[in-house]
Write an enzyme that holds these catalytic residues in place. Structure first.
Site, mmCIF file in Angstrom:
data_model
loop_
_atom_site.group_PDB
_atom_site.id
_atom_site.type_symbol
_atom_site.label_atom_id
_atom_site.label_comp_id
_atom_site.label_asym_id
_atom_site.label_seq_id
_atom_site.Cartn_x
_atom_site.Cartn_y
_atom_site.Cartn_z
ATOM 1 C CG HIS A 196 -1.684 1.259 1.388
ATOM 2 N ND1 HIS A 196 -2.412 1.811 0.347
ATOM 3 C CD2 HIS A 196 -1.856 2.100 2.436
ATOM 4 C CE1 HIS A 196 -2.991 2.925 0.774
ATOM 5 N NE2 HIS A 196 -2.663 3.133 2.027
ATOM 6 C CG HIS A 207 -6.825 5.289 1.074
ATOM 7 N ND1 HIS A 207 -7.221 4.284 1.927
ATOM 8 C CD2 HIS A 207 -5.544 5.562 1.409
ATOM 9 C CE1 HIS A 207 -6.223 3.982 2.733
ATOM 10 N NE2 HIS A 207 -5.195 4.735 2.435
ATOM 11 C CG HIS A 267 -1.047 7.378 0.910
ATOM 12 N ND1 HIS A 267 -0.850 7.810 2.200
ATOM 13 C CD2 HIS A 267 -1.959 6.366 0.993
ATOM 14 C CE1 HIS A 267 -1.612 7.109 3.028
ATOM 15 N NE2 HIS A 267 -2.286 6.217 2.316
ATOM 16 C CE1 TYR A 319 10.569 -11.058 -19.151
ATOM 17 C CE2 TYR A 319 8.651 -10.501 -20.483
ATOM 18 C CZ TYR A 319 10.017 -10.580 -20.337
ATOM 19 O OH TYR A 319 10.841 -10.185 -21.340
ATOM 20 C CG ASP A 335 3.347 -6.018 -21.829
ATOM 21 O OD1 ASP A 335 2.671 -6.599 -22.688
ATOM 22 O OD2 ASP A 335 4.409 -5.402 -22.074
HETATM 23 ZN ZN ZN Z 1 -3.321 4.674 3.202
#
Ligand code: ZN
Length: 226
Positions: free
Chosen positions: A105, A170, A107, A224, A130
């Site tokens: 995660h 977010h 930002h 890949y 891809d």
């Molecule tokens: Zn966050």
């Protein structure tokens, strides 16, 4: 048991080192952002501690938790830190997507700018075909504190080829077969968010037909991918 301890020590090293990629590619500021990895074959995961600066991260500071985000006791030698405040979202993904071995995660600026508008990133680049097999979808607006972020990630990605979701207002969450793949998806997500944004400043990007997207994706994932 000692082989599990060794496996966890190795995963702690990997997860710690992968956090350096987030700063290297300028996907994070301050202590925002986090990488986690599943402990294969066990209901455990390893994740960044909360509130520790990137320069101070060590393998020993990575927190081992169960798949509900509760720090695992004793023998794992957990540090005196809480797991990342996003641990519940990572844990929800591991519980509901058994094929996922890593979650990231951030930002990161451009991806989060698309998330702020609640706009999916259209697939207008061959490298995007891809890596993502189509557009990068938007997930629901969700507040931290319960399973709603995790649910939004899983519901959006379960039926998508994309390993990245832009959670509305977010930012991006990415998944992969392992933590390294999830970090790569986070880097590529920011890259395509930036390129498509810049392209938009100069006009409307040309679409790629779905047949070409599908064949690019199939070829790339064969060579890949998993
Ligand atoms: Zn966050």
């Amino acid at each position: 048991m000692s082989s599990l301890l060794e496996a966890i020590a190795q995963i702690r090293r990997e997860v710690c080192e992968l956090h350096a990629e987030l700063t290297r590619y300028e996907l994070v500021v301050w202590t925002a952002g986090n990488v986690s990895a599943r402990v294969p074959g066990h209901d455990l995961m390893v994740i960044k501690p909360s509130g520790v600066s990137y320069a101070d991260l060590t393998p020993e500071s990575m927190v081992v938790t169960d798949l509900y985000g509760t720090p695992a006791d004793g023998e794992w030698g957990n540090p005196p830190f809480s797991p990342s405040s996003d641990t519940a979202a990572h844990a929800y993904v591991y519980r509901h997507m058994p094929e996922v071995g890593g979650v990231v995660h951030t930002h990161s600026t451009y991806a989060t700018a698309w998330a702020a508008r609640g706009e999916a990133i259209p697939c207008v680049l061959t490298m995007m075909s891809d890596e993502f097999g189509g557009s990068i979808p938007v997930g629901p607006f969700a507040l931290i504190g319960d399973d709603s972020i995790g649910q939004g990630i899983v519901e959006t990605l379960r039926n998508s080829t994309s390993p990245a979701v832009l959670m509305q207002n977010h930012g991006p969450f990415t998944i992969g077969k392992d933590a390294r793949s999830a970090v790569k998806a986070a880097v590529m997500c920011e890259e395509v968010a930036r390129t498509v944004h810049i392209s938009r400043q100069l006009g409307e990007p040309l679409p790629i037909d779905q047949g070409s997207i599908d064949s690019l994706y199939a070829r790339y994932q064969n060579v890949y991918g998993q």
